[in-house]
Enzyme design. Structure first.
Site, mmCIF file in Angstrom:
data_model
loop_
_atom_site.group_PDB
_atom_site.id
_atom_site.type_symbol
_atom_site.label_atom_id
_atom_site.label_comp_id
_atom_site.label_asym_id
_atom_site.label_seq_id
_atom_site.Cartn_x
_atom_site.Cartn_y
_atom_site.Cartn_z
ATOM 1 N N ARG A 16 51.785 -46.751 -8.885
ATOM 2 C CA ARG A 16 50.439 -46.293 -8.579
ATOM 3 C C ARG A 16 49.411 -47.232 -9.192
ATOM 4 O O ARG A 16 49.554 -47.648 -10.335
ATOM 5 C CB ARG A 16 50.226 -44.874 -9.114
ATOM 6 C CG ARG A 16 49.105 -44.117 -8.428
ATOM 7 C CD ARG A 16 49.064 -42.672 -8.870
ATOM 8 N NE ARG A 16 50.308 -41.949 -8.608
ATOM 9 C CZ ARG A 16 50.431 -40.629 -8.727
ATOM 10 N NH1 ARG A 16 49.420 -39.911 -9.117
ATOM 11 N NH2 ARG A 16 51.594 -40.060 -8.481
ATOM 12 N N SER A 102 48.699 -39.482 -4.233
ATOM 13 C CA SER A 102 48.648 -38.054 -4.538
ATOM 14 C C SER A 102 47.215 -37.588 -4.768
ATOM 15 O O SER A 102 46.392 -37.647 -3.877
ATOM 16 C CB SER A 102 49.544 -37.759 -5.745
ATOM 17 O OG SER A 102 49.624 -36.382 -5.997
ATOM 18 N N HIS A 103 46.909 -37.163 -6.004
ATOM 19 C CA HIS A 103 45.605 -36.586 -6.315
ATOM 20 C C HIS A 103 44.603 -37.604 -6.844
ATOM 21 O O HIS A 103 43.463 -37.245 -7.125
ATOM 22 C CB HIS A 103 45.765 -35.490 -7.358
ATOM 23 C CG HIS A 103 46.291 -35.999 -8.668
ATOM 24 N ND1 HIS A 103 47.633 -36.219 -8.875
ATOM 25 C CD2 HIS A 103 45.667 -36.360 -9.820
ATOM 26 C CE1 HIS A 103 47.811 -36.676 -10.107
ATOM 27 N NE2 HIS A 103 46.631 -36.775 -10.698
ATOM 28 N N LYS A 112 56.036 -43.177 -3.932
ATOM 29 C CA LYS A 112 57.058 -42.320 -4.519
ATOM 30 C C LYS A 112 58.382 -42.675 -3.846
ATOM 31 O O LYS A 112 58.472 -42.657 -2.614
ATOM 32 C CB LYS A 112 56.714 -40.843 -4.315
ATOM 33 C CG LYS A 112 55.459 -40.408 -5.053
ATOM 34 C CD LYS A 112 55.149 -38.936 -4.833
ATOM 35 C CE LYS A 112 53.916 -38.507 -5.598
ATOM 36 N NZ LYS A 112 53.580 -37.076 -5.379
ATOM 37 N N ASP A 242 47.364 -30.720 -2.781
ATOM 38 C CA ASP A 242 46.851 -32.018 -3.203
ATOM 39 C C ASP A 242 46.953 -33.009 -2.053
ATOM 40 O O ASP A 242 47.317 -32.643 -0.929
ATOM 41 C CB ASP A 242 47.551 -32.508 -4.474
ATOM 42 C CG ASP A 242 49.037 -32.789 -4.272
ATOM 43 O OD1 ASP A 242 49.586 -32.433 -3.210
ATOM 44 O OD2 ASP A 242 49.660 -33.364 -5.186
ATOM 45 N N ASP A 244 48.897 -35.476 -1.034
ATOM 46 C CA ASP A 244 50.130 -35.678 -0.272
ATOM 47 C C ASP A 244 50.855 -34.366 -0.008
ATOM 48 O O ASP A 244 51.976 -34.361 0.499
ATOM 49 C CB ASP A 244 51.054 -36.673 -0.966
ATOM 50 C CG ASP A 244 51.446 -36.249 -2.372
ATOM 51 O OD1 ASP A 244 50.677 -35.505 -3.005
ATOM 52 O OD2 ASP A 244 52.514 -36.667 -2.857
ATOM 53 N N ASP A 246 52.393 -32.163 -1.717
ATOM 54 C CA ASP A 246 53.625 -31.713 -2.362
ATOM 55 C C ASP A 246 53.359 -30.693 -3.459
ATOM 56 O O ASP A 246 54.282 -30.054 -3.944
ATOM 57 C CB ASP A 246 54.446 -32.892 -2.896
ATOM 58 C CG ASP A 246 53.737 -33.677 -3.997
ATOM 59 O OD1 ASP A 246 52.529 -33.481 -4.202
ATOM 60 O OD2 ASP A 246 54.412 -34.508 -4.649
ATOM 61 N N ARG A 247 52.098 -30.541 -3.863
ATOM 62 C CA ARG A 247 51.732 -29.513 -4.837
ATOM 63 C C ARG A 247 50.919 -28.431 -4.159
ATOM 64 O O ARG A 247 50.070 -28.714 -3.308
ATOM 65 C CB ARG A 247 50.922 -30.097 -5.996
ATOM 66 C CG ARG A 247 51.739 -30.918 -6.961
ATOM 67 C CD ARG A 247 50.919 -31.231 -8.207
ATOM 68 N NE ARG A 247 49.718 -31.973 -7.895
ATOM 69 C CZ ARG A 247 48.624 -31.962 -8.661
ATOM 70 N NH1 ARG A 247 48.572 -31.215 -9.749
ATOM 71 N NH2 ARG A 247 47.577 -32.693 -8.324
ATOM 72 N N HIS A 329 54.268 -28.164 -9.010
ATOM 73 C CA HIS A 329 55.450 -28.673 -8.307
ATOM 74 C C HIS A 329 56.551 -27.608 -8.369
ATOM 75 O O HIS A 329 56.833 -27.071 -9.440
ATOM 76 C CB HIS A 329 55.970 -29.959 -8.948
ATOM 77 C CG HIS A 329 55.141 -31.167 -8.661
ATOM 78 N ND1 HIS A 329 55.172 -31.821 -7.447
ATOM 79 C CD2 HIS A 329 54.258 -31.856 -9.425
ATOM 80 C CE1 HIS A 329 54.345 -32.854 -7.479
ATOM 81 N NE2 HIS A 329 53.778 -32.895 -8.671
#
Length: 462
Positions: A16, A102-103, A112, A242, A244, A246-247, A329
């Site tokens: 990242r 992500s965020h 990832k 978020d 992407d 995933d959360r 998560h």
């Protein structure tokens, strides 16, 4: 071709950084070639997905070209949430790469990575080798280049999630969903299609500039619009994802946030009902309510450090049915031990829909919310090691106090209160989490610790 030093962007469990200041398409190509080399024993193609950030198409295409240059084929699934890449990795038994920050704010991007079957790739499980190969360069390939095939897996991903949580006979619910201009806006319509769920959409337009709020629902300010919409629409609950997707974070029918630890406990309870005596994994900043509940239900808990690559590895080694993190998560054995915010959301909806008519989400989760928590408080600290040493010295000799250094520093105060302070793996921050039996005790502990970390921050904390 070798690239510059990548220490600034290769983190503990992902890649990242700022684009183009810290990495660009040339670096992405080198990383793709390196990942193909590291996962050579896995065989097969490599799945590549991407989020809606403006730099994601160029970076993901460059990565795919790097993979193909080593003779490996690429399955390009295009726009996707991160757990759709995990789904494809599991279904096709091949490694995967998701392009997302992500965020993180505008300007960032990242990757990832996972091995076949969605197995995690972290610093000690291949990521250090990816960095080394990318930095040093690889010998010229002696095989023909691989191919890049586009494939839409969204319908199959959505159908798979619905096989894991049955909502077919559920009572109708009204749900506000805040996609934050992220990938949930692309995924939710397909996942929820045909279910007895009336969706009120917020910010479903894909926009990597995030014009409404940052795609980070762990920050209370980013839940304000969702909370207001839930109340104004008379909805049963609200979901926030978020960037992407995933959360997943929730607010109840009153617009009040529901702690991810509480959601962990609710899902753990459901999974233990399905498989009594099963193992549940949680990270060390999850509420004490979770291991208490699991013990009461006859299950076993395993405590881990924070981070998806760590918790996935522990789940796989222990055969755990479910794992949860306070960051939102949620991990499932039937989803290749990977995390899925969408699957967690379906579990909560199924639990509420199965409750007696008139049951609200706030009532449903009362028994799972046993303690007062601070939430995660982030402070910029120049020297995190010095700050941790100062805190350790301050509390080490107090009566009844125990210290634990599994991840950062956890201090158990012996009266039900505890706190954890740990450095971020992705940002120059020190993260504080505090829990106690009641809000007053939690606030006293929180303020005392903040006064040691950064006195000015303690004065600003409400």
């Amino acid at each position: 071709m070798p690239v510059r030093d990548l220490s600034a962007i290769v983190k503990a469990y992902d890649i990242r950084g700022l684009v183009p200041e810290q990495w660009d398409a040339d670096v992405a190509t080198a990383l793709g070639a390196a990942f193909a080399e590291v996962t050579a024993a896995d065989g097969g193609p490599i799945v590549v997905g991407r989020d809606m950030r403006e730099t994601s198409p160029e970076l993901s295409a460059a990565f795919a070209a790097g993979v193909a240059s080593r003779g490996r084929d690429v399955i390009d699934i295009g726009l996707a949430c991160t757990d759709a890449v995990y789904y494809a990795s599991g279904r096709f038994s091949c490694p995967g790469a998701m392009f997302t920050a992500s965020h993180n704010p505008v300007g960032y991007n990242g990757i990832k990575l996972c091995r076949s079957g969605a197995r995690p790739v972290g610093r000690d499980t291949g990521l250090a080798d990816v960095r080394r190969f990318a930095e040093e360069g690889l010998p010229a390939a002696t095989v023909a280049p691989g191919t890049v095939e586009s494939r839409d897996v969204l319908p199959d991903y959505a159908a798979h999630l619905r096989t894991l949580v049955d909502l077919s006979g559920a009572r109708p619910l009204r749900v506000v969903v805040d996609a934050g201009n992220g990938m949930a806006g692309h995924v939710v319509p397909t996942v929820f299609a045909g279910l007895p769920i009336a969706i009120v959409p917020l910010y479903f337009e894909l926009d990597g500039t995030f014009p409404n709020h940052e795609p980070n629902p762990i920050e209370p300010a980013n839940l304000r619009d969702l909370s207001a919409a839930v109340v104004s629409h008379g909805a049963d609950l609200g979901l926030a994802f978020d960037g992407d997707a995933d959360r997943c974070f929730l607010v109840d029918e009153r617009g009040e946030p529901v702690s991810p630890s509480t959601i962990c406990a609710l899902i753990a309870d459901r999974e233990l009902s399905r498989e009594p005596g099963a193992t549940i994994v949680h990270n060390l900043i999850t509420s004490k309510a979770l291991p208490e509940l699991v013990a009461e239900r006859g299950g076993t808990t395993v405590r881990t450090q924070v981070g998806h690559s760590f918790i996935k590895a522990v789940m796989a080694s222990r055969g755990a049915i479910f794992g949860g993190e306070h960051s939102g998560h949620y991990y499932f054995r039937e989803f290749w031990f990977a995390d899925s915010g969408m699957l967690a959301a379906l579990h909560v909806l199924a639990a509420l829909a199965a409750a007696p008519a008139g049951t609200t989400l706030s009532t449903l989760v009362e028994s799972y919310a046993r303690y007062a928590a601070s939430g995660e408080l982030n402070t910029r600290v120049t020297d995190t090691a010095h700050a941790l040493a100062t805190i350790r010295k301050e509390w080490a000799d107090r009566d009844g106090v125990t210290l634990d250094e599994l991840d950062g520093l956890t201090v158990d105060l012996g009266d039900g209160a505890w706190f954890n302070v740990r450095p971020s793996n992705t940002e120059p921050l020190l993260r504080l989490n505090v829990e106690a039996a009641d809000p007053a005790r939690m606030a006293r502990v929180r303020d005392e610790v903040l006064a040691v970390i950064a006195p000015s921050r303690a004065e600003e904390t409400p």
